[in-house]
Design a protein around this motif. Sequence first.
Motif, PDB file in Angstrom:
ATOM      1  N   HIS A  30      -8.698  32.662  29.237  1.00  0.00           N
ATOM      2  CA  HIS A  30      -8.139  33.044  27.938  1.00  0.00           C
ATOM      3  C   HIS A  30      -8.151  34.558  27.696  1.00  0.00           C
ATOM      4  N   LEU A  31      -8.852  35.307  28.549  1.00  0.00           N
ATOM      5  CA  LEU A  31      -8.842  36.766  28.424  1.00  0.00           C
ATOM      6  C   LEU A  31      -7.453  37.341  28.669  1.00  0.00           C
ATOM      7  N   PHE A  32      -6.661  36.647  29.495  1.00  0.00           N
ATOM      8  CA  PHE A  32      -5.398  37.200  29.975  1.00  0.00           C
ATOM      9  C   PHE A  32      -4.185  36.336  29.658  1.00  0.00           C
ATOM     10  N   ASP A  33      -4.351  35.298  28.828  1.00  0.00           N
ATOM     11  CA  ASP A  33      -3.228  34.368  28.617  1.00  0.00           C
ATOM     12  C   ASP A  33      -2.218  34.839  27.578  1.00  0.00           C
ATOM     13  N   VAL A 137     -13.802  37.652  22.957  1.00  0.00           N
ATOM     14  CA  VAL A 137     -12.713  38.544  23.333  1.00  0.00           C
ATOM     15  C   VAL A 137     -11.415  37.742  23.390  1.00  0.00           C
ATOM     16  N   TYR A 138     -10.442  38.154  22.572  1.00  0.00           N
ATOM     17  CA  TYR A 138      -9.134  37.502  22.546  1.00  0.00           C
ATOM     18  C   TYR A 138      -8.194  38.072  23.596  1.00  0.00           C
ATOM     19  N   HIS A 139      -8.368  39.327  23.932  1.00  0.00           N
ATOM     20  CA  HIS A 139      -7.482  39.954  24.904  1.00  0.00           C
ATOM     21  C   HIS A 139      -8.227  41.043  25.659  1.00  0.00           C
ATOM     22  N   LEU A 140      -8.053  41.046  26.962  1.00  0.00           N
ATOM     23  CA  LEU A 140      -8.583  42.110  27.811  1.00  0.00           C
ATOM     24  C   LEU A 140      -7.434  42.587  28.692  1.00  0.00           C
ATOM     25  N   GLY A 141      -7.067  43.827  28.525  1.00  0.00           N
ATOM     26  CA  GLY A 141      -6.018  44.406  29.347  1.00  0.00           C
ATOM     27  C   GLY A 141      -6.565  45.574  30.144  1.00  0.00           C
TER      28      GLY A 141
END
Length: 147
Positions: A30-33, A137-141
């Motif tokens: 889910h970090l990268f979806d 963490v909802y997003h990791l870029g």
Amino acid sequence: MPVEPLVCAHTATRVSSVLNRDVKQFGKQHLFDGSEETCWNSDQGTSQWVTLDFPRPVKVLQLHIQFQGGFSSRLCTLEGCRTGEELVKISELYPQDSHAMQISFPRMMTFQVEETVLDKLKITFGSTTDFFGRVVVYHLGVLGERL
């Protein structure tokens, strides 16, 4: 070279823990979806982390993180290395405790991400804002250059 997302299908990702071991609902995928509805939710503990093993050498230039307010980290330590080497500290980041997308541009903020070529990146979330040490963490870029 243009800055591009470095995480791909061949990037091996590991996390320190998952809340209640519920990988389906709170796992690393889910970090990268790209979904605003899903997140990686760590279990409790003093230090949580994410490691990324890239399929080929990269140069990390930007790090984008979106925490859930109340479950963020006051200190993120970035470490990296080439294959077969030991991790070395690259930088320390000091995120805000908010739900907003936080973008660290090394050339514009007080901390610098050294332009180091690496195959492995470890992000350690220390000093979390949650009493039990959880991180959401909802997003990791991770953006930069593929070499």
